[in-house]
Scaffold this motif. Structure first.
Motif, PDB file in Angstrom:
ATOM      1  N   THR A  71     -30.543   6.955  67.270  1.00  0.00           N
ATOM      2  CA  THR A  71     -29.904   7.778  68.405  1.00  0.00           C
ATOM      3  C   THR A  71     -30.768   8.811  69.027  1.00  0.00           C
ATOM      4  N   HIS A  72     -31.847   9.089  68.007  1.00  0.00           N
ATOM      5  CA  HIS A  72     -32.706  10.496  68.151  1.00  0.00           C
ATOM      6  C   HIS A  72     -34.213   9.968  67.825  1.00  0.00           C
ATOM      7  N   SER A  91     -38.227   5.977  74.731  1.00  0.00           N
ATOM      8  CA  SER A  91     -37.351   6.030  75.629  1.00  0.00           C
ATOM      9  C   SER A  91     -37.415   4.790  76.584  1.00  0.00           C
ATOM     10  N   ARG A  97     -31.837   7.039  73.686  1.00  0.00           N
ATOM     11  CA  ARG A  97     -31.381   8.030  74.711  1.00  0.00           C
ATOM     12  C   ARG A  97     -31.973   9.445  74.271  1.00  0.00           C
ATOM     13  N   HIS A  98     -31.850   9.801  73.191  1.00  0.00           N
ATOM     14  CA  HIS A  98     -32.510  11.291  73.078  1.00  0.00           C
ATOM     15  C   HIS A  98     -33.865  11.161  72.296  1.00  0.00           C
ATOM     16  N   LEU A 100     -37.136  13.723  71.819  1.00  0.00           N
ATOM     17  CA  LEU A 100     -37.493  15.139  71.875  1.00  0.00           C
ATOM     18  C   LEU A 100     -38.897  15.151  71.304  1.00  0.00           C
ATOM     19  N   THR A 117     -37.356  14.137  80.517  1.00  0.00           N
ATOM     20  CA  THR A 117     -37.344  14.122  79.178  1.00  0.00           C
ATOM     21  C   THR A 117     -37.374  15.681  78.753  1.00  0.00           C
TER      22      THR A 117
END
Length: 144
Positions: A71-72, A91, A97-98, A100, A117
């Motif tokens: 998810t991240h 991505s 989706r997340h 960082l 982003t």
């Protein structure tokens, strides 16, 4: 009950290790990735996530970490360009989706923001926190 996130943290320096340990302690599924196995020592004895020794900018390593179910993804290596590459792979290729990436160079920050982003930029965060804590105003008179 809150949904558990599946987070891949690439880079177990001080920030990455602290984040991975905190996320795991909060009950999320965490996979920590680093090229140096001794980097996982920073996770602490009570870390109950997974560890993968390898190059987090490698598609094979990302797939081994379960990037397709993540998810991240947090790219927290010590190299901005590597973090940018990891963010792009996660991505654009894997559809996470997340994403960082940790980035220090303002030029990379602007590139990432243009791509949609949201980067983690320590000096910008510290600057905003400084103004928040001191109550001083930024140039132009706007408070943060």
């Amino acid at each position: 009950m809150a949904r558990t996130a599946r987070v891949i943290v690439i880079g177990c320096g001080s920030f990455g290790a602290a984040l991975a340990a905190s996320l795991a302690a909060a009950g999320h599924e965490v996979t920590a990735v680093d090229m140096r196995e001794d980097a996982f020592d920073q996770l602490g004895d009570d870390f109950d996530g997974e560890t993968v020794t390898g190059d987090g900018s490698s598609a094979l390593v990302l797939e081994e970490c379960g990037v397709k179910r993540a998810t991240h993804v947090v790219a927290a290596t010590g190299h901005d360009a590597t973090n940018l590459l990891i963010a792009e792979l996660a991505s654009e290729i894997y559809g996470v989706r997340h994403v960082l990436p940790l980035v220090d160079d303002d030029a990379f920050v602007e590139i990432l923001e243009d791509l949609g982003t949201e980067p983690i930029c320590p000096h910008r965060i510290c600057e905003k926190e400084f103004y928040r804590l001191t109550g001083l105003r930024l140039e132009g008179g706007d408070e943060q």
